[in-house]
Design a protein around this motif. Structure first.
Motif, PDB file in Angstrom:
ATOM      1  N   THR A 218       0.678  -1.443  -0.304  1.00  0.00           N
ATOM      2  CA  THR A 218      -0.415  -0.063  -0.429  1.00  0.00           C
ATOM      3  C   THR A 218       0.960   0.975   0.305  1.00  0.00           C
ATOM      4  O   THR A 218       0.696   2.401  -0.608  1.00  0.00           O
ATOM      5  N   LEU A 219       1.917   1.097   0.977  1.00  0.00           N
ATOM      6  CA  LEU A 219       2.581   2.527   1.031  1.00  0.00           C
ATOM      7  C   LEU A 219       3.594   2.757  -0.502  1.00  0.00           C
ATOM      8  O   LEU A 219       3.623   3.729  -1.290  1.00  0.00           O
ATOM      9  N   VAL A 220       3.826   1.719  -1.056  1.00  0.00           N
ATOM     10  CA  VAL A 220       4.422   2.089  -2.837  1.00  0.00           C
ATOM     11  C   VAL A 220       3.081   2.156  -3.679  1.00  0.00           C
ATOM     12  O   VAL A 220       3.507   2.999  -4.457  1.00  0.00           O
ATOM     13  N   ARG A 221       2.535   1.606  -3.983  1.00  0.00           N
ATOM     14  CA  ARG A 221       0.889   2.009  -4.615  1.00  0.00           C
ATOM     15  C   ARG A 221       0.349   3.042  -4.742  1.00  0.00           C
ATOM     16  O   ARG A 221      -0.006   4.006  -5.590  1.00  0.00           O
ATOM     17  N   TRP A 222       0.249   3.121  -3.140  1.00  0.00           N
ATOM     18  CA  TRP A 222      -0.111   4.729  -2.757  1.00  0.00           C
ATOM     19  C   TRP A 222      -1.861   4.475  -3.182  1.00  0.00           C
ATOM     20  O   TRP A 222      -2.452   5.936  -4.046  1.00  0.00           O
ATOM     21  N   ASP A 223      -3.039   3.442  -2.856  1.00  0.00           N
ATOM     22  CA  ASP A 223      -3.879   3.567  -3.835  1.00  0.00           C
ATOM     23  C   ASP A 223      -4.878   3.766  -3.280  1.00  0.00           C
ATOM     24  O   ASP A 223      -6.391   3.689  -3.420  1.00  0.00           O
ATOM     25  N   GLU A 224      -4.924   3.572  -1.835  1.00  0.00           N
ATOM     26  CA  GLU A 224      -6.522   3.972  -0.063  1.00  0.00           C
ATOM     27  C   GLU A 224      -6.592   2.328  -0.669  1.00  0.00           C
ATOM     28  O   GLU A 224      -8.198   2.917  -0.967  1.00  0.00           O
ATOM     29  N   PRO A 225      -6.301   1.276  -0.955  1.00  0.00           N
ATOM     30  CA  PRO A 225      -7.502   0.456  -1.458  1.00  0.00           C
ATOM     31  C   PRO A 225      -8.491   0.099   0.457  1.00  0.00           C
ATOM     32  O   PRO A 225      -8.300   0.470   1.233  1.00  0.00           O
ATOM     33  N   GLU A 226      -9.921  -0.032  -0.059  1.00  0.00           N
ATOM     34  CA  GLU A 226     -10.889  -0.592   1.096  1.00  0.00           C
ATOM     35  C   GLU A 226      -9.686  -2.017   2.118  1.00  0.00           C
ATOM     36  O   GLU A 226      -8.933  -2.489   0.874  1.00  0.00           O
ATOM     37  N   SER A 227     -10.450  -1.748   2.811  1.00  0.00           N
ATOM     38  CA  SER A 227      -8.871  -2.817   4.374  1.00  0.00           C
ATOM     39  C   SER A 227     -10.101  -3.539   5.091  1.00  0.00           C
ATOM     40  O   SER A 227     -10.925  -3.290   5.115  1.00  0.00           O
ATOM     41  N   TYR A 228      -9.914  -4.830   5.862  1.00  0.00           N
ATOM     42  CA  TYR A 228     -10.525  -5.846   6.465  1.00  0.00           C
ATOM     43  C   TYR A 228      -9.612  -6.203   7.498  1.00  0.00           C
ATOM     44  O   TYR A 228      -8.346  -5.905   7.300  1.00  0.00           O
ATOM     45  N   GLY A 229     -10.452  -6.726   8.666  1.00  0.00           N
ATOM     46  CA  GLY A 229      -9.050  -7.493   9.584  1.00  0.00           C
ATOM     47  C   GLY A 229      -8.687  -6.767  10.274  1.00  0.00           C
ATOM     48  O   GLY A 229      -8.439  -5.303  10.721  1.00  0.00           O
ATOM     49  N   ILE A 230      -8.692  -6.992  11.486  1.00  0.00           N
ATOM     50  CA  ILE A 230      -7.408  -6.430  12.934  1.00  0.00           C
ATOM     51  C   ILE A 230      -6.431  -5.619  12.367  1.00  0.00           C
ATOM     52  O   ILE A 230      -5.916  -4.974  12.060  1.00  0.00           O
ATOM     53  N   ALA A 231      -5.151  -6.712  10.989  1.00  0.00           N
ATOM     54  CA  ALA A 231      -4.299  -5.793  10.174  1.00  0.00           C
ATOM     55  C   ALA A 231      -4.674  -4.701   9.321  1.00  0.00           C
ATOM     56  O   ALA A 231      -3.322  -4.387   8.810  1.00  0.00           O
ATOM     57  N   ARG A 232      -5.566  -4.579   9.265  1.00  0.00           N
ATOM     58  CA  ARG A 232      -6.017  -3.742   7.651  1.00  0.00           C
ATOM     59  C   ARG A 232      -5.252  -3.910   6.261  1.00  0.00           C
ATOM     60  O   ARG A 232      -5.012  -3.151   5.537  1.00  0.00           O
ATOM     61  N   LYS A 233      -5.457  -5.095   6.263  1.00  0.00           N
ATOM     62  CA  LYS A 233      -4.986  -5.914   4.628  1.00  0.00           C
ATOM     63  C   LYS A 233      -5.972  -5.367   3.846  1.00  0.00           C
ATOM     64  O   LYS A 233      -7.119  -5.199   3.740  1.00  0.00           O
ATOM     65  N   ARG A 234      -4.870  -4.862   2.700  1.00  0.00           N
ATOM     66  CA  ARG A 234      -5.669  -4.996   1.803  1.00  0.00           C
ATOM     67  C   ARG A 234      -6.248  -6.301   1.324  1.00  0.00           C
ATOM     68  O   ARG A 234      -6.673  -7.029   0.906  1.00  0.00           O
TER      69      ARG A 234
END
Length: 360
Positions: A218-234
């Motif tokens: 996410t840091l590299v793509r910088w695309d603000e994806p929807e995330s899920y779970g406690i770890a906020r995965k893409r």
């Protein structure tokens, strides 16, 4: 380098020595990850292609392998780093997702990541310094994270390093030319040029690098994806196209055998360990079936990755158990013409930093 599961830090000297002993001048690091091994090859004067499917790996490759240190304007780089370091924090998606909704970084550092990354995107995207500056940011963030080394979870209590301020430093660039290619190895293997040496360090169990290092994606793509779970995965971690055949137990061995067969290199070097789904006998057979005259194996007793040393944690970062195995055996297979294989495996133990060398 960033903390990384499967890092070959302990073996990099061995792998570099193998490249030198077989007389390689060109090489491909097919699953390059952090590019640690590709960097070693480049330092030894090889023309290297760093290849991986991960977007963050492509940035690291563009920084360390494709960038010629002698061609970089050091004053310009220092000025850019100073400008970025002076930016005040401005909380955005990164801070909200990885500092508030989860606890990978403290908010004051997350806000600085947001501000720096925004400026990189708006003013440095087309600059040859872009991968160097973005790598600097990634390394700086890694030094203040609060994880056990993978991003599937974060620690329940803040790691001491998380209290430090984000500190941008110039990456240690390497003189020479190199190349970077991103893609699925099962599809791109036929596009790569024939080389003297190809190094393969594939995923070999269920652990997925796309989810283990989703924050870097996410840091590299910088695309603000929807995330899920406690770890906020893409959310795209659930998509089939982000899953690797090498993480599927039934499909991994035949897929890897096919990859080895299609690899165009005089010498193949393969590393994995005794936690793999492929046995040493199966690996040897696959390399021989690919047409290599000689196959030999080196084995090294090794500590498991840092997360194993710390223990088993749940998604909240709470320690819930102890790991039964704190050590494993790292294998290095060398396949090719007998004279080169003999030269490659006649290695001084000191280059491995270990006395646990076994030749089979």
């Amino acid at each position: 380098m960033i903390k990384y599961l499967g890092s070959k830090r302990a073996l990099v000297g061995v792998l570099g020595e193998i490249a030198t002993r077989v007389g390689a001048t060109t090489a491909v690091d097919l699953f390059t990850g952090t590019t640690r091994v590709a960097q070693e090859f480049k330092k030894r004067g090889l023309e290297v292609t760093a290849h991986d499917v991960a977007t963050y790996s492509e940035v690291l490759g563009n920084c360390y392998i494709s960038t010629d240190a002698d061609a970089v304007d050091r004053a310009e780089l220092d000025d850019a780093l100073a400008r970025l370091a002076a930016l005040p924090g401005r909380a955005g998606y990164f801070t909200e997702t990885f500092c508030i909704q989860s606890r990978f970084f403290q908010p004051h550092n997350g806000a600085r990541v947001d501000a720096i990354r925004d400026l990189l995107e708006s003013e440095y995207r087309d600059s040859p310094l872009f991968p160097v500056l973005l790598t600097s940011l990634m390394l700086a963030a890694d030094r203040v994270d609060s994880t056990t080394g993978v991003q599937m979870a974060y620690l329940k209590q803040w790691a001491p390093r998380a209290y430090h301020d984000l500190d941008l430093r110039a990456p240690e660039l390497i003189p020479g030319t190199g190349h970077t290619l991103r893609g699925d190895a099962t599809r791109t293997i036929d596009l790569l040029p024939r080389v003297d040496l190809m190094y393969l360090d594939p995923p070999y169990n269920q652990h997925r690098y796309f989810t283990n290092y989703h924050v870097w994606e996410t840091l590299v793509r910088w695309d603000e994806p929807e995330s899920y779970g406690i770890a906020r995965k893409r959310v795209d971690a659930r998509d089939e196209e982000t899953k690797s055949v090498f993480n599927l137990k039934r499909e991994m061995a035949p897929a890897f055998a096919d990859l080895v067969r299609r690899a165009r290199a005089d010498v193949l070097v393969v590393s994995y360990n005794d936690e793999s789904w492929i046995t040493a006998e199966e690996m040897t057979r696959a390399l021989r079936d690919a047409g290599h005259e000689d196959v030999r194996m080196l084995a090294f007793d090794s500590k498991r990755y840092v997360g194993a040393q710390i223990g088993i944690h749940n998604n909240l970062g709470q320690r819930v158990g102890e790991v039964k195995r704190l050590r494993n055996v790292e294998y290095v297979f060398v396949a090719g013409p007998t004279d080169r294989v003999e030269a490659a495996t006649d290695i001084d133990l000191s280059v491995a930093g270990s006395s646990g060398l076994i030749l089979g």
